[in-house]
Design a protein around this motif. Structure first.
Motif, PDB file in Angstrom:
ATOM      1  N   ASN A  32      41.046  34.213  47.214  1.00 46.17           N
ATOM      2  CA  ASN A  32      42.058  35.135  47.530  1.00 46.17           C
ATOM      3  C   ASN A  32      41.581  36.434  46.966  1.00 46.17           C
ATOM      4  N   MET A  33      40.574  37.194  47.288  1.00 46.46           N
ATOM      5  CA  MET A  33      40.042  38.199  46.935  1.00 46.46           C
ATOM      6  C   MET A  33      41.035  39.356  46.579  1.00 46.46           C
ATOM      7  N   GLU A  34      41.757  39.789  47.727  1.00 47.16           N
ATOM      8  CA  GLU A  34      42.576  40.866  47.563  1.00 47.16           C
ATOM      9  C   GLU A  34      43.872  40.540  46.419  1.00 47.16           C
ATOM     10  N   ALA A  35      44.148  39.339  46.355  1.00 46.74           N
ATOM     11  CA  ALA A  35      45.398  39.250  45.458  1.00 46.74           C
ATOM     12  C   ALA A  35      44.817  39.015  43.933  1.00 46.74           C
ATOM     13  N   GLU A  36      43.437  38.872  43.755  1.00 48.57           N
ATOM     14  CA  GLU A  36      42.789  38.983  42.327  1.00 48.57           C
ATOM     15  C   GLU A  36      41.953  40.199  42.113  1.00 48.57           C
ATOM     16  N   LYS A  37      42.064  41.145  42.974  1.00 48.04           N
ATOM     17  CA  LYS A  37      41.154  42.315  42.948  1.00 48.04           C
ATOM     18  C   LYS A  37      41.258  43.111  41.495  1.00 48.04           C
ATOM     19  N   ALA A  51      38.306  38.811  40.843  1.00 47.29           N
ATOM     20  CA  ALA A  51      37.490  38.976  41.833  1.00 47.29           C
ATOM     21  C   ALA A  51      37.458  40.666  41.964  1.00 47.29           C
ATOM     22  N   TYR A  52      37.338  41.401  40.780  1.00 40.96           N
ATOM     23  CA  TYR A  52      37.262  42.773  40.652  1.00 40.96           C
ATOM     24  C   TYR A  52      35.896  43.264  41.099  1.00 40.96           C
ATOM     25  N   GLN A  53      34.939  42.647  40.670  1.00 40.29           N
ATOM     26  CA  GLN A  53      33.636  43.102  40.956  1.00 40.29           C
ATOM     27  C   GLN A  53      33.434  42.994  42.432  1.00 40.29           C
TER      28      GLN A  53
END
Length: 389
Positions: free
Chosen positions: A226-231, A235-237
């Motif tokens: 869930n990359m967008e939710a954890e950006k 999942a920032y990098q």
């Protein structure tokens, strides 16, 4: 006869360009691109000089060229006398990271050894002895490669020691490379699938267990789903890398005009340098890079088909697999296809240990090319024609 031998060093048995030379050209192109983009990717890292990373990488390129030239002149069959010494040295090097005062922890992984001003990643160096061991062992038991004990269990234990030591650092990304190359070499050596497939499934289950029981790794994996939710979190990098590709578009924003390396994208000069290529040079350049890696792999496959014996066949195959597997994993991570793990992009990312190791693999491929005179079957056909003629 002298003219024929000289020609064969540049031309393969089928009369086309030697695939080993194609591998060398691909590695050279990637190195030139790496040096070029490294200046931009590292420009905003405060090291006292804008040329700090370029100068260090240039030194490693020079060292690699020297080592590669020496290795190209060494008889690979002569090296077999010291295979077990090299195997034990590889284990010793991997154990150095656990020695207090020598092993160094970087980004949560105790995978570096530092001796004074010199530091290197031991798991990279050990890849060479890993490949030599597998090639030598399977060529020594050619008639027993399909047996359970000598063809599967013994080499599995031998390679498993390396993998276990890398996992213990912990460096799961590099360990995954070892595992994938090991599986590839076992398959190419003729190990029966009835042994290989269950072990792969068991190994996959072990990797899942390692990830699940480590809070940081599990957090990275769930963030990847869930990359967008954890950006803004784990999942920032990966998210910043995707932004870099989006900003670059087709043609890129221009060399040196990228913004992601300005403290937005961590490890922009190393593991995520492919994202900087995407931002500054655009989709055309990224597709070109992927194509070069693809050509390198295909040329490597064409090259090993000319191998005159099992030892050099598996040795060259191991070198091609080490380069290609790492390339695929890095490209997958940076483009958001795979979860984030710290792996440099061969020949492009900043770092001496990996560049030296990749250079050694290319040198081994070139060495085998100089030693080969076409496939054994084709040699026999030529001899038969000479006799009949």
């Amino acid at each position: 006869m002298a003219k024929k031998s000289k020609k064969q060093s540049h031309v393969g048995a089928s009369g086309v360009l030697n695939p080993a030379l194609v591998v060398l050209v691909c590695a050279t192109l990637l190195t030139v691109l790496g040096i070029t983009i490294l200046f931009s990717a590292s420009l905003h890292i405060n090291k006292g000089s804008p040329y700090f990373f370029i100068e260090k990488q240039a030194i490693w390129v020079g060292i690699t060229l020297l080592v590669a030239l020496i290795l190209m002149l060494v008889n690979l069959d002569w090296i077999r006398r010291f295979i077990w010494v090299g195997y034990l040295l590889g284990i010793g090097v991997l154990l150095l990271v656990f020695v207090p005062g020598i092993g160094t922890t970087i980004n949560g992984s105790r995978s570096w050894v530092r001796m004074g001003p010199i530091g290197f990643q031991v798991a990279e160096i050990a890849k060479v002895s890993f490949v030599f061991f597998a090639a030598h062992y399977f060529s020594s038991i050619r008639s027993e490669n399909t047996t359970f004990l000598r063809g599967f269990i013994y080499p599995g234990i031998g390679m498993g020691v390396y993998i276990a030591l890398v996992i213990a650092q912990p460096d799961l990304g590099t360990a995954l490379i070892y595992v994938m190359v090991a599986v590839g070499l076992l398959y190419l050596a003729g190990v029966r699938l009835v042994y290989l497939v269950p072990s792969v499934l068991l190994g996959f289950s072990g990797v899942v267990a390692l990830i699940y029981n480590d809070a940081e790794r599990w957090s990275r994996l769930t963030a990847f789903w869930n990359m967008e939710a954890e950006k803004a979190g784990d999942a920032y990098q990966g998210w910043q890398a995707l932004l870099a590709f989006g900003a670059g578009g087709i043609d890129g924003v221009g060399l040196g005009n990228g913004r992601q390396q300005q403290s937005f994208l961590p490890e922009a000069h190393n593991d995520f340098i492919f994202a900087i290529i995407g931002e500054e040079l655009g989709m055309v350049a990224t597709l070109a890079v992927v194509t070069i890696y693809g050509v390198l792999f295909i040329a490597g496959v064409m090259h090993i088909r000319n191998a005159p014996n099992t030892y050099q066949y598996l040795l060259a195959a191991g070198c091609v697999l080490m380069i290609s597997v790492q390339s695929i994993l890095n490209l997958g991570v940076v483009t958001g296809v795979l979860p984030t793990t710290g792996l440099p992009l061969p020949f492009i990312s900043y770092g001496g240990s990996n560049y030296l190791t990749m250079g050694v693999f290319v040198a081994i491929i070139l060495n085998t090319s100089l030693a080969w005179r076409g496939p054994v079957l084709q040699q026999s056909k030529r001899k038969l024609k000479d006799i009949e003629g």
